[in-house]
Scaffold this motif. Structure first.
Motif, short mmCIF file in Angstrom:
data_model
loop_
_atom_site.label_atom_id
_atom_site.label_comp_id
_atom_site.label_asym_id
_atom_site.label_seq_id
_atom_site.Cartn_x
_atom_site.Cartn_y
_atom_site.Cartn_z
N GLY A 7 160.60 48.29 24.92
CA GLY A 7 160.10 49.56 24.35
C GLY A 7 158.91 50.17 25.07
N THR A 9 158.69 52.26 27.34
CA THR A 9 158.80 53.69 27.66
C THR A 9 158.53 54.55 26.42
OG1 THR A 9 161.17 53.52 27.33
CG2 THR A 9 160.40 53.44 29.61
N GLY A 10 158.30 53.92 25.28
CA GLY A 10 158.07 54.67 24.05
C GLY A 10 156.59 54.75 23.69
N PHE A 11 156.31 55.44 22.60
CA PHE A 11 154.94 55.69 22.14
C PHE A 11 154.15 54.38 21.90
CE2 PHE A 11 152.89 56.36 17.75
CZ PHE A 11 151.61 56.54 18.26
N ILE A 12 154.67 53.51 21.04
CA ILE A 12 153.92 52.31 20.68
C ILE A 12 153.99 51.27 21.80
CG2 ILE A 12 153.73 50.41 19.02
CD1 ILE A 12 154.99 52.32 16.92
N ARG A 32 165.39 50.80 29.66
CA ARG A 32 166.65 51.36 30.16
C ARG A 32 166.40 52.53 31.11
NH1 ARG A 32 169.03 53.59 24.39
NH2 ARG A 32 167.13 54.70 23.79
N ARG A 33 165.14 52.96 31.22
CA ARG A 33 164.77 53.96 32.23
C ARG A 33 163.43 53.53 32.84
NH1 ARG A 33 161.38 58.13 29.74
NH2 ARG A 33 161.09 57.59 27.57
N ASP A 50 169.97 48.18 29.01
CA ASP A 50 170.09 48.69 27.65
C ASP A 50 170.25 47.45 26.77
OD1 ASP A 50 171.23 49.62 25.17
OD2 ASP A 50 171.59 51.53 26.18
N LEU A 51 169.44 47.35 25.73
CA LEU A 51 169.46 46.13 24.90
C LEU A 51 170.80 45.92 24.19
CD1 LEU A 51 165.90 46.53 23.39
CD2 LEU A 51 166.62 44.63 24.84
N VAL A 70 159.45 45.60 20.78
CA VAL A 70 159.02 46.87 20.17
C VAL A 70 160.17 47.87 20.09
CG1 VAL A 70 157.34 48.77 20.32
CG2 VAL A 70 156.71 46.52 21.16
N ALA A 71 161.10 47.81 21.04
CA ALA A 71 162.17 48.83 21.12
C ALA A 71 162.93 48.91 19.81
CB ALA A 71 163.12 48.49 22.26
N SER A 108 159.22 45.53 13.16
CA SER A 108 160.12 46.00 12.11
C SER A 108 159.52 47.30 11.58
CB SER A 108 160.22 44.91 11.04
OG SER A 108 161.08 45.30 10.01
N TYR A 130 168.24 53.05 8.51
CA TYR A 130 167.18 52.54 9.40
C TYR A 130 166.52 51.30 8.79
CZ TYR A 130 162.53 52.54 11.67
OH TYR A 130 161.37 52.19 12.33
N LYS A 134 166.61 47.32 10.08
CA LYS A 134 165.39 46.56 10.43
C LYS A 134 165.34 45.25 9.65
CE LYS A 134 162.97 49.00 13.43
NZ LYS A 134 162.63 48.44 14.73
N GLY A 156 153.69 51.28 8.67
CA GLY A 156 154.06 52.57 8.05
C GLY A 156 154.15 53.61 9.17
N VAL A 158 153.12 55.52 12.19
CA VAL A 158 152.13 55.24 13.24
C VAL A 158 151.79 56.58 13.93
CG1 VAL A 158 151.62 53.84 15.26
CG2 VAL A 158 153.26 53.01 13.57
#
Ligand SMILES: NC(=O)c1ccc[n+]([C@@H]2O[C@H](COP(=O)([O-])OP(=O)(O)OC[C@H]3O[C@@H](n4cnc5c(N)ncnc54)[C@H](OP(=O)(O)O)[C@@H]3O)[C@@H](O)[C@H]2O)c1
Length: 318
Positions: A7, A9-12, A32-33, A50-51, A70-71, A108, A130, A134, A156, A158
């Motif tokens: 994860g 490449t993401g925010f968190i 994945r990128r 890709d997971l 994290v992804a 999670s 969702y 999780k 909660g 973020v």
């Protein structure tokens, strides 16, 4: 430690990667990128996969001492998309665990606990695809790994530097004073991203974190209207909330479903997110357990929003 991180490449995940590198850890980023260039260096290895693709992960755990997963799949139309992105992706990672890990930290969500019953205060369990996915991913980890090695984090909402979810509200308030808010008060537990990152480091290293599930929100549980008022104050603006009845929320979800073809990535307003949005009490059962355990002082909302606004301005996002 040699840590496999997903994860980034993401925010968190990006914020977590930075903190882990600063702490001196070595990272294998499963992405994945291509990851942001600021994460590349002598202690970073990139594993492109890709997971959801089991074969692409073969051998990815070799030499790893810990995992920070994290992804995740945050949006979707159908349960299948969440199942593949959260449960199957996690199972694929677990299949690769051959030697004992010092720690498996799993991101999670509060959605896995579910909202609290407005009167009894008891968790209702997941109310969305969702949240269900999780919870199932947590169960898959519990089944596969020995008790002391995993830690589940259930944040909660973020927010903070790098977050794009609250950005539209800041943008709207630059130009407008009126903003629709849910007519019935809905409380939301938020957490400032740097607090979550600091807690992640603790969860990774502290012996007493092992085998525990932490629900993570900030010191306040404001209503949606109070959050928007606070954003407006941070920006030095006036806000005139326009109360929106529950039926309007439902109509927005249906409209989202009609306007976007099912094959495309789901927008933020979609039926699954609205199942969550209709709930009134998105709070933790024990909101202070995480920061007490780690000896952290969570950032008050006012201060967190101030720092977020400063980032948006500096990054020219506003
Ligand atoms: N943001 C919140 O308020 C919040 C609250 C509670 C829990 N969480 C959890 O925290 C985690 C991170 O959230 P976020 O806000 O940082 O989300 P985000 O910015 O959308 O990042 C999601 C990350 O997961 C990666 N990813 C998703 N599916 C993947 C797959 N099949 N294979 C490889 N990588 C995949 C994405 O890769 P790409 O860049 O390639 O898409 C991206 O790096 C998620 O697990 C989420 O459920 C977030």
């Amino acid at each position: 430690m040699r840590i496999l991180l997903t994860g980034a490449t993401g925010f968190i995940g990006h914020a977590v990667a930075w903190a882990l590198l600063e702490r001196g850890h070595s990272l294998r980023l499963v992405v994945r990128r291509p990851p942001p260039s600021d994460l590349l260096g002598p202690r970073t290895e990139v594993w492109q996969a890709d997971l959801r693709d089991r074969r692409a992960l073969q051998g990815c755990m070799e030499g790893m001492e810990a995992v920070v997963h994290v992804a995740g799949q945050l949006r979707g139309w159908r349960f299948r998309a969440f199942y593949d992105g959260n449960v199957r992706a996690t199972q694929n990672l677990l299949q690769e665990v051959a030697a004992p890990l010092r720690r498996f930290v799993y991101f999670s969500s509060l959605a896995a606990q579910g909202p609290l019953h407005p009167e009894t205060g008891r968790p209702l369990g997941p109310v969305s695809h969702y949240g269900r996915s999780k919870r199932l991913a947590e169960e898959a980890i519990r089944r596969r790994l020995p008790e002391p090695s995993w830690v589940f984090l259930r944040p909660g909402v973020v927010y903070g530097p790098g977050d794009r979810a609250l950005l539209p509200f800041f943008r709207w308030l630059l130009r407008h004073r009126r903003l629709p808010v849910p007519a019935r008060p809905r409380r939301l537990g938020l957490v400032y991203v740097e607090d979550l990152v600091a807690f992640t480091l603790w969860a990774l290293e502290a012996p007493e974190a092992a085998g525990r599930t932490f629900c993570i929100t900030g010191p306040e549980a404001p209503s949606v209207s109070e959050i928007l008022q606070q954003i407006a104050r941070t920006m030095g603006r006036d806000l005139h909330p326009v109360p929106l009845p529950g039926i309007a929320l439902k109509a927005a979800g249906l409209l989202g479903a009609l306007l976007f073809p099912l094959g495309k990535p789901a927008p933020w307003i979609n039926p699954d997110k609205l199942r969550e949005a209709r709930q009134e009490e998105w709070r933790c059962v024990q909101a202070d357990a995480w920061h007490r355990a780690a000896g952290l002082h969570p950032t008050p909302l006012e201060e967190g929003l101030r720092r977020t606004l400063a980032f948006y301005r500096q990054a020219h996002w506003l």
